[in-house]
Scaffold this motif. Structure first.
Motif, mmCIF file in Angstrom:
data_model
loop_
_atom_site.group_PDB
_atom_site.id
_atom_site.type_symbol
_atom_site.label_atom_id
_atom_site.label_comp_id
_atom_site.label_asym_id
_atom_site.label_seq_id
_atom_site.Cartn_x
_atom_site.Cartn_y
_atom_site.Cartn_z
ATOM 1 N N PRO A 54 4.844 6.670 7.450
ATOM 2 C CA PRO A 54 4.816 6.577 6.043
ATOM 3 C C PRO A 54 3.421 6.561 5.561
ATOM 4 C CG PRO A 54 6.240 4.924 7.238
ATOM 5 C CD PRO A 54 5.437 5.752 8.461
ATOM 6 N N LEU A 55 3.455 6.610 4.086
ATOM 7 C CA LEU A 55 2.059 6.894 3.452
ATOM 8 C C LEU A 55 2.117 5.808 2.378
ATOM 9 C CD1 LEU A 55 -0.538 7.855 2.312
ATOM 10 C CD2 LEU A 55 0.672 9.627 1.050
ATOM 11 N N TRP A 84 0.886 2.997 9.446
ATOM 12 C CA TRP A 84 1.098 4.006 8.277
ATOM 13 C C TRP A 84 -0.194 4.634 7.761
ATOM 14 C CZ3 TRP A 84 4.131 0.875 4.039
ATOM 15 C CH2 TRP A 84 5.457 0.493 4.383
ATOM 16 N N VAL A 114 -1.529 12.223 -2.908
ATOM 17 C CA VAL A 114 -0.532 12.221 -1.983
ATOM 18 C C VAL A 114 -0.512 13.516 -1.408
ATOM 19 C CG1 VAL A 114 2.098 12.277 -2.048
ATOM 20 C CG2 VAL A 114 0.752 10.653 -3.251
ATOM 21 N N LYS A 118 -0.525 14.893 2.512
ATOM 22 C CA LYS A 118 0.615 15.394 3.258
ATOM 23 C C LYS A 118 0.080 16.948 4.031
ATOM 24 C CE LYS A 118 3.991 16.233 0.343
ATOM 25 N NZ LYS A 118 4.621 16.384 -0.987
ATOM 26 N N VAL A 123 2.757 12.977 7.330
ATOM 27 C CA VAL A 123 3.343 12.253 6.620
ATOM 28 C C VAL A 123 4.791 12.303 6.543
ATOM 29 C CG1 VAL A 123 3.618 11.391 4.182
ATOM 30 C CG2 VAL A 123 1.227 12.128 4.926
ATOM 31 N N THR A 125 7.731 12.159 4.384
ATOM 32 C CA THR A 125 7.938 12.546 2.909
ATOM 33 C C THR A 125 9.144 11.766 2.172
ATOM 34 O OG1 THR A 125 9.058 14.404 3.292
ATOM 35 C CG2 THR A 125 6.725 14.617 2.974
ATOM 36 N N ILE A 128 7.036 7.555 0.985
ATOM 37 C CA ILE A 128 6.019 7.487 0.431
ATOM 38 C C ILE A 128 5.808 6.376 -0.560
ATOM 39 C CG2 ILE A 128 4.157 8.719 -1.083
ATOM 40 C CD1 ILE A 128 5.360 11.401 0.189
ATOM 41 N N TYR A 129 5.013 5.512 -0.506
ATOM 42 C CA TYR A 129 5.155 4.175 -1.345
ATOM 43 C C TYR A 129 4.010 4.089 -2.235
ATOM 44 C CZ TYR A 129 8.402 3.131 2.470
ATOM 45 O OH TYR A 129 9.511 3.328 3.313
ATOM 46 N N TRP A 151 8.095 9.228 -4.741
ATOM 47 C CA TRP A 151 8.090 7.733 -4.229
ATOM 48 C C TRP A 151 9.469 7.375 -3.575
ATOM 49 C CZ3 TRP A 151 3.129 7.482 -4.563
ATOM 50 C CH2 TRP A 151 2.446 7.960 -5.847
#
Length: 364
Positions: A54-55, A84, A114, A118, A123, A125, A128-129, A151
Protein backbone atom coordinates in the motif's frame (compact mmCIF):
# COMPACT_ATOMS: atom_id res chain seq x y z
CA UNK A 1 -9.64 -3.35 23.84
CA UNK A 2 -7.34 -3.96 26.85
CA UNK A 3 -5.05 -6.21 24.83
CA UNK A 4 -4.93 -3.59 22.07
CA UNK A 5 -3.95 -0.94 24.60
CA UNK A 6 -1.22 -3.14 26.09
CA UNK A 7 0.18 -3.75 22.61
CA UNK A 8 0.22 0.00 21.99
CA UNK A 9 2.02 0.66 25.28
CA UNK A 10 4.62 -2.00 24.50
CA UNK A 11 5.26 -0.37 21.13
CA UNK A 12 5.50 3.04 22.79
CA UNK A 13 8.04 1.85 25.35
CA UNK A 14 10.22 -0.17 23.01
CA UNK A 15 10.37 2.54 20.35
CA UNK A 16 10.68 5.66 22.47
CA UNK A 17 13.93 6.90 20.96
CA UNK A 18 12.97 5.71 17.48
CA UNK A 19 9.72 7.70 17.50
CA UNK A 20 11.45 11.02 18.12
CA UNK A 21 12.89 11.12 14.60
CA UNK A 22 11.85 10.30 11.08
CA UNK A 23 12.21 6.62 10.13
CA UNK A 24 15.63 5.57 8.83
CA UNK A 25 16.20 5.74 5.09
CA UNK A 26 13.64 8.49 4.53
CA UNK A 27 14.56 10.24 1.28
CA UNK A 28 14.26 13.79 0.04
CA UNK A 29 13.22 13.44 -3.58
CA UNK A 30 12.22 15.63 -6.51
CA UNK A 31 9.05 14.97 -8.50
CA UNK A 32 8.68 16.65 -11.88
CA UNK A 33 5.38 18.48 -12.25
CA UNK A 34 3.47 17.40 -15.33
CA UNK A 35 1.71 20.79 -15.21
CA UNK A 36 4.61 23.25 -15.37
CA UNK A 37 7.69 20.96 -15.60
CA UNK A 38 9.20 22.24 -12.36
CA UNK A 39 10.91 19.96 -9.85
CA UNK A 40 8.80 19.69 -6.70
CA UNK A 41 10.25 18.37 -3.41
CA UNK A 42 8.82 15.53 -1.37
CA UNK A 43 9.76 13.07 1.36
CA UNK A 44 9.48 9.38 0.55
CA UNK A 45 10.02 6.07 2.30
CA UNK A 46 9.60 2.51 1.04
CA UNK A 47 10.04 -0.92 2.62
CA UNK A 48 12.59 -3.36 1.21
CA UNK A 49 11.51 -6.04 -1.22
CA UNK A 50 9.60 -6.24 -4.47
CA UNK A 51 6.16 -7.20 -3.17
CA UNK A 52 3.42 -4.69 -4.02
CA UNK A 53 2.57 -2.69 -0.90
CA UNK A 54 0.00 0.00 0.00
CA UNK A 55 0.92 3.68 -0.44
CA UNK A 56 0.05 6.41 2.06
CA UNK A 57 0.09 10.03 0.91
CA UNK A 58 0.46 12.33 3.94
CA UNK A 59 -0.43 16.00 3.51
CA UNK A 60 1.09 18.94 5.39
CA UNK A 61 -1.01 21.58 7.09
CA UNK A 62 -1.96 25.11 6.00
CA UNK A 63 1.14 27.01 7.08
CA UNK A 64 3.72 24.25 6.69
CA UNK A 65 5.46 22.35 3.91
CA UNK A 66 6.43 18.78 3.10
CA UNK A 67 9.09 18.69 5.87
CA UNK A 68 6.49 19.19 8.62
CA UNK A 69 7.40 16.77 11.38
CA UNK A 70 4.41 17.03 13.73
CA UNK A 71 2.15 14.98 11.45
CA UNK A 72 4.56 13.67 8.84
CA UNK A 73 6.56 11.61 11.31
CA UNK A 74 3.42 9.87 12.56
CA UNK A 75 2.40 9.00 9.01
CA UNK A 76 5.91 7.83 8.12
CA UNK A 77 6.25 5.71 11.27
CA UNK A 78 2.94 4.05 10.55
CA UNK A 79 4.24 3.11 7.10
CA UNK A 80 7.50 1.85 8.60
CA UNK A 81 5.55 -0.20 11.14
CA UNK A 82 3.14 -1.58 8.53
CA UNK A 83 5.52 -1.99 5.60
CA UNK A 84 3.72 0.58 3.41
CA UNK A 85 5.16 3.09 0.98
CA UNK A 86 4.96 6.73 2.08
CA UNK A 87 5.21 10.07 0.32
CA UNK A 88 4.74 13.60 1.65
CA UNK A 89 4.35 15.96 -1.33
CA UNK A 90 4.92 19.69 -0.98
CA UNK A 91 1.98 20.74 -3.21
CA UNK A 92 3.52 24.24 -3.46
CA UNK A 93 4.14 24.71 0.27
CA UNK A 94 2.32 26.99 2.72
CA UNK A 95 -1.00 28.38 1.54
CA UNK A 96 0.07 31.96 1.00
CA UNK A 97 0.90 32.07 -2.71
CA UNK A 98 -1.25 31.77 -5.86
CA UNK A 99 0.43 28.45 -6.69
CA UNK A 100 -0.64 26.90 -3.34
CA UNK A 101 -4.03 26.66 -1.55
CA UNK A 102 -5.62 24.02 -3.73
CA UNK A 103 -4.59 25.50 -7.07
CA UNK A 104 -4.53 23.37 -10.21
CA UNK A 105 -0.75 23.17 -9.80
CA UNK A 106 -1.04 21.95 -6.20
CA UNK A 107 -3.65 19.37 -7.14
CA UNK A 108 -1.47 18.07 -9.96
CA UNK A 109 1.51 17.86 -7.61
CA UNK A 110 -0.33 15.32 -5.46
CA UNK A 111 -1.31 13.33 -8.54
CA UNK A 112 2.28 13.45 -9.78
CA UNK A 113 3.59 12.27 -6.39
CA UNK A 114 1.38 9.20 -6.60
CA UNK A 115 2.48 8.52 -10.18
CA UNK A 116 6.13 8.86 -9.15
CA UNK A 117 5.72 6.22 -6.47
CA UNK A 118 3.84 3.89 -8.81
CA UNK A 119 6.67 4.13 -11.36
CA UNK A 120 9.56 3.84 -8.90
CA UNK A 121 8.16 1.35 -6.37
CA UNK A 122 5.94 -1.73 -6.26
CA UNK A 123 2.67 -0.06 -5.24
CA UNK A 124 -0.58 -1.93 -4.69
CA UNK A 125 -2.85 0.39 -6.69
CA UNK A 126 -5.93 -1.01 -4.97
CA UNK A 127 -4.64 0.41 -1.67
CA UNK A 128 -3.55 4.02 -2.19
CA UNK A 129 -4.59 6.18 0.74
CA UNK A 130 -4.72 9.91 1.54
CA UNK A 131 -4.70 11.57 4.96
CA UNK A 132 -4.50 15.15 6.18
CA UNK A 133 -5.51 17.46 9.00
CA UNK A 134 -6.42 21.15 8.96
CA UNK A 135 -4.94 22.59 5.75
CA UNK A 136 -4.12 18.98 4.91
CA UNK A 137 -7.75 18.14 5.59
CA UNK A 138 -8.73 20.83 3.09
CA UNK A 139 -6.44 19.30 0.49
CA UNK A 140 -7.54 15.74 1.30
CA UNK A 141 -11.18 16.65 0.69
CA UNK A 142 -10.29 18.58 -2.44
CA UNK A 143 -8.32 15.63 -3.85
CA UNK A 144 -11.20 13.28 -2.95
CA UNK A 145 -13.47 15.34 -5.15
CA UNK A 146 -11.09 16.17 -7.97
CA UNK A 147 -9.46 12.74 -8.30
CA UNK A 148 -11.65 10.13 -6.61
CA UNK A 149 -10.35 7.49 -9.04
CA UNK A 150 -6.95 7.36 -7.31
CA UNK A 151 -7.87 6.55 -3.74
CA UNK A 152 -8.95 3.46 -1.85
CA UNK A 153 -9.83 5.74 1.06
CA UNK A 154 -9.46 9.36 2.19
CA UNK A 155 -9.27 10.42 5.85
CA UNK A 156 -9.78 14.16 6.41
CA UNK A 157 -9.56 15.86 9.81
CA UNK A 158 -10.65 19.40 10.73
CA UNK A 159 -10.51 20.49 7.10
CA UNK A 160 -11.57 23.77 5.51
CA UNK A 161 -14.37 23.02 3.07
CA UNK A 162 -15.29 26.57 1.96
CA UNK A 163 -12.47 29.06 1.34
CA UNK A 164 -14.69 32.16 1.10
CA UNK A 165 -16.59 31.27 4.27
CA UNK A 166 -13.35 30.61 6.14
CA UNK A 167 -12.04 34.00 5.03
CA UNK A 168 -15.12 35.69 6.50
CA UNK A 169 -14.68 33.68 9.71
CA UNK A 170 -11.22 35.18 10.06
CA UNK A 171 -12.09 38.83 9.79
CA UNK A 172 -11.56 40.74 13.02
CA UNK A 173 -13.59 43.94 13.09
CA UNK A 174 -13.57 43.81 9.31
CA UNK A 175 -9.83 43.28 9.06
CA UNK A 176 -8.25 40.01 7.94
CA UNK A 177 -6.24 38.03 10.46
CA UNK A 178 -3.29 35.85 9.42
CA UNK A 179 -5.32 33.09 7.78
CA UNK A 180 -7.56 35.55 5.92
CA UNK A 181 -4.40 37.34 4.77
CA UNK A 182 -3.07 34.01 3.47
CA UNK A 183 -6.25 33.56 1.43
CA UNK A 184 -5.96 37.07 0.01
CA UNK A 185 -2.31 36.48 -0.87
CA UNK A 186 -3.29 33.28 -2.68
CA UNK A 187 -6.22 34.84 -4.56
CA UNK A 188 -4.76 38.30 -5.17
CA UNK A 189 -7.25 39.91 -2.79
CA UNK A 190 -10.43 39.15 -0.83
CA UNK A 191 -12.68 36.42 -2.25
CA UNK A 192 -15.13 38.77 -3.95
CA UNK A 193 -16.15 39.38 -7.55
CA UNK A 194 -13.89 37.44 -9.97
CA UNK A 195 -11.75 36.16 -7.11
CA UNK A 196 -14.82 34.53 -5.55
CA UNK A 197 -14.97 32.10 -8.47
CA UNK A 198 -11.37 31.10 -7.83
CA UNK A 199 -12.14 30.61 -4.12
CA UNK A 200 -15.07 28.41 -5.08
CA UNK A 201 -12.87 26.37 -7.41
CA UNK A 202 -10.36 25.78 -4.60
CA UNK A 203 -13.06 24.74 -2.10
CA UNK A 204 -13.83 21.06 -1.49
CA UNK A 205 -17.58 21.80 -1.36
CA UNK A 206 -17.45 22.42 -5.11
CA UNK A 207 -16.10 18.95 -5.90
CA UNK A 208 -17.19 16.52 -3.20
CA UNK A 209 -20.31 15.38 -5.03
CA UNK A 210 -17.87 13.52 -7.31
CA UNK A 211 -16.61 11.52 -4.32
CA UNK A 212 -19.88 9.76 -3.48
CA UNK A 213 -18.52 6.33 -4.43
CA UNK A 214 -15.22 6.88 -2.62
CA UNK A 215 -14.70 5.71 0.98
CA UNK A 216 -14.43 9.07 2.73
CA UNK A 217 -14.06 9.55 6.48
CA UNK A 218 -14.55 13.10 7.78
CA UNK A 219 -13.61 13.94 11.38
CA UNK A 220 -13.76 17.10 13.46
CA UNK A 221 -13.35 18.10 17.10
CA UNK A 222 -16.41 19.74 18.64
CA UNK A 223 -14.33 22.56 20.16
CA UNK A 224 -12.80 23.61 16.84
CA UNK A 225 -13.78 27.13 15.89
CA UNK A 226 -13.42 28.10 19.54
CA UNK A 227 -10.27 26.21 20.58
CA UNK A 228 -9.04 26.13 17.02
CA UNK A 229 -9.41 28.01 13.80
CA UNK A 230 -11.72 25.84 11.63
CA UNK A 231 -15.36 25.74 12.80
CA UNK A 232 -16.53 22.13 12.87
CA UNK A 233 -19.48 22.96 10.64
CA UNK A 234 -17.02 22.84 7.71
CA UNK A 235 -16.90 19.05 7.98
CA UNK A 236 -20.68 18.73 8.39
CA UNK A 237 -21.23 20.76 5.22
CA UNK A 238 -18.62 18.66 3.42
CA UNK A 239 -20.51 15.54 4.47
CA UNK A 240 -23.66 16.94 2.88
CA UNK A 241 -21.92 17.26 -0.48
CA UNK A 242 -20.55 13.71 -0.52
CA UNK A 243 -23.34 11.83 1.24
CA UNK A 244 -26.55 10.45 -0.21
CA UNK A 245 -28.53 11.61 2.83
CA UNK A 246 -27.89 15.17 4.02
CA UNK A 247 -28.17 16.96 7.35
CA UNK A 248 -30.39 20.06 7.57
CA UNK A 249 -28.35 23.26 7.24
CA UNK A 250 -30.32 24.95 10.04
CA UNK A 251 -29.54 22.10 12.42
CA UNK A 252 -25.87 22.17 11.45
CA UNK A 253 -25.72 25.85 12.34
CA UNK A 254 -27.60 25.26 15.60
CA UNK A 255 -25.21 22.45 16.52
CA UNK A 256 -22.24 24.72 15.96
CA UNK A 257 -23.72 27.64 17.91
CA UNK A 258 -24.85 25.58 20.90
CA UNK A 259 -22.47 22.59 20.73
CA UNK A 260 -25.54 20.51 21.56
CA UNK A 261 -26.43 17.66 19.21
CA UNK A 262 -29.89 18.26 17.67
CA UNK A 263 -32.52 16.06 19.30
CA UNK A 264 -33.33 14.35 16.00
CA UNK A 265 -29.69 13.29 15.46
CA UNK A 266 -29.00 9.87 17.02
CA UNK A 267 -26.47 9.34 19.78
CA UNK A 268 -23.38 7.46 18.53
CA UNK A 269 -21.95 4.15 19.63
CA UNK A 270 -18.60 4.41 21.50
CA UNK A 271 -15.47 3.98 19.41
CA UNK A 272 -12.44 2.80 21.43
CA UNK A 273 -9.96 4.10 18.82
CA UNK A 274 -10.84 7.70 19.66
CA UNK A 275 -8.21 7.99 22.34
CA UNK A 276 -4.87 9.72 22.65
CA UNK A 277 -1.90 7.76 23.99
CA UNK A 278 0.77 9.97 25.54
CA UNK A 279 2.64 10.14 28.84
CA UNK A 280 2.05 12.87 31.41
CA UNK A 281 4.03 16.03 30.76
CA UNK A 282 4.07 15.70 26.97
CA UNK A 283 4.24 19.16 25.43
CA UNK A 284 4.47 18.70 21.69
CA UNK A 285 4.27 15.98 19.04
CA UNK A 286 7.04 13.41 19.39
CA UNK A 287 8.34 14.79 22.72
CA UNK A 288 8.43 12.56 25.79
CA UNK A 289 10.03 12.92 29.21
CA UNK A 290 13.10 10.81 29.91
CA UNK A 291 12.20 7.74 31.92
CA UNK A 292 12.86 4.07 32.26
CA UNK A 293 10.64 1.61 30.43
CA UNK A 294 8.88 0.57 33.64
CA UNK A 295 8.14 4.16 34.64
CA UNK A 296 6.87 4.96 31.18
CA UNK A 297 4.53 1.98 31.28
CA UNK A 298 3.15 3.09 34.66
CA UNK A 299 2.71 6.74 33.74
CA UNK A 300 1.26 6.40 30.27
CA UNK A 301 -2.30 7.68 30.06
CA UNK A 302 -5.24 7.06 27.80
CA UNK A 303 -6.98 10.33 27.10
CA UNK A 304 -10.48 9.69 25.77
CA UNK A 305 -11.82 11.70 22.85
CA UNK A 306 -15.33 10.23 22.86
CA UNK A 307 -17.42 10.31 19.72
CA UNK A 308 -20.30 12.79 20.12
CA UNK A 309 -22.00 12.38 16.75
CA UNK A 310 -21.56 9.98 13.87
CA UNK A 311 -23.47 9.44 10.66
CA UNK A 312 -22.82 7.13 7.71
CA UNK A 313 -24.42 7.67 4.33
CA UNK A 314 -23.29 5.58 1.39
CA UNK A 315 -19.47 5.60 1.36
CA UNK A 316 -19.16 8.72 3.53
CA UNK A 317 -18.93 9.04 7.29
CA UNK A 318 -18.83 12.08 9.54
CA UNK A 319 -17.55 11.84 13.11
CA UNK A 320 -17.59 14.67 15.64
CA UNK A 321 -15.54 13.95 18.76
CA UNK A 322 -14.79 15.65 22.07
CA UNK A 323 -11.66 17.44 20.92
CA UNK A 324 -10.47 20.57 19.23
CA UNK A 325 -8.29 21.17 16.17
CA UNK A 326 -6.50 17.83 16.03
CA UNK A 327 -6.11 14.44 14.42
CA UNK A 328 -6.32 11.06 16.13
CA UNK A 329 -3.80 9.06 14.17
CA UNK A 330 -4.87 5.61 15.35
CA UNK A 331 -8.46 6.20 14.24
CA UNK A 332 -7.59 7.62 10.83
CA UNK A 333 -4.81 5.22 9.90
CA UNK A 334 -6.59 2.07 11.05
CA UNK A 335 -9.69 3.04 9.09
CA UNK A 336 -7.62 3.58 5.95
CA UNK A 337 -5.89 0.22 6.40
CA UNK A 338 -9.24 -1.56 6.21
CA UNK A 339 -10.19 -0.09 2.81
CA UNK A 340 -9.47 -1.62 -0.59
CA UNK A 341 -10.72 -0.72 -4.04
CA UNK A 342 -13.32 -3.07 -5.43
CA UNK A 343 -14.64 -4.08 -2.01
CA UNK A 344 -17.37 -2.52 0.17
CA UNK A 345 -16.31 0.23 2.54
CA UNK A 346 -15.40 -1.11 6.00
CA UNK A 347 -16.62 0.77 9.06
CA UNK A 348 -16.39 -1.93 11.73
CA UNK A 349 -12.67 -2.35 12.35
CA UNK A 350 -11.32 -5.66 13.59
CA UNK A 351 -8.04 -6.00 15.52
CA UNK A 352 -6.80 -2.42 15.06
CA UNK A 353 -3.11 -1.65 15.51
CA UNK A 354 -2.02 1.18 17.80
CA UNK A 355 0.64 3.61 16.70
CA UNK A 356 2.65 5.55 19.26
CA UNK A 357 1.97 9.03 17.96
CA UNK A 358 2.82 11.49 20.69
CA UNK A 359 0.39 14.38 21.11
CA UNK A 360 -2.70 14.49 18.90
CA UNK A 361 -2.66 18.25 18.56
CA UNK A 362 -1.99 19.66 15.10
CA UNK A 363 -1.86 23.30 14.16
CA UNK A 364 -2.50 24.99 10.88
Amino acid sequence: MQSIFVTGIFFLACHLAYAQAWPPNLQHIQVRSSADQTEQPALAWSPPGTEARPLLVGLHTWSSDYKQSSNGRAYAHWCSQMGWHFIAPNFRGPNNTPEAMGSDLAVQDVVDAVEHMKKSQAVDTSRIYLIGVSGGGHMAMLMAGRHPEIWAGVSAWCGISDIAAWHSEHLRNGRPDGYAQNIEASLGGPPTDARLQEAIKRSPLTWLSRARQLPLDLNHGIQDGRLGSVPFRHSLLAFNQAAAETLPDQEIQSYYETQQRPSSWPAPEPDPLYISILPPGSKRPGWMPGSTESRLLKETLRTPKPVLFRKISGSTRITLFDGAHEIIYNAGLNWLAAQQKGTPVVWDLKNPILLESGDTQSGL
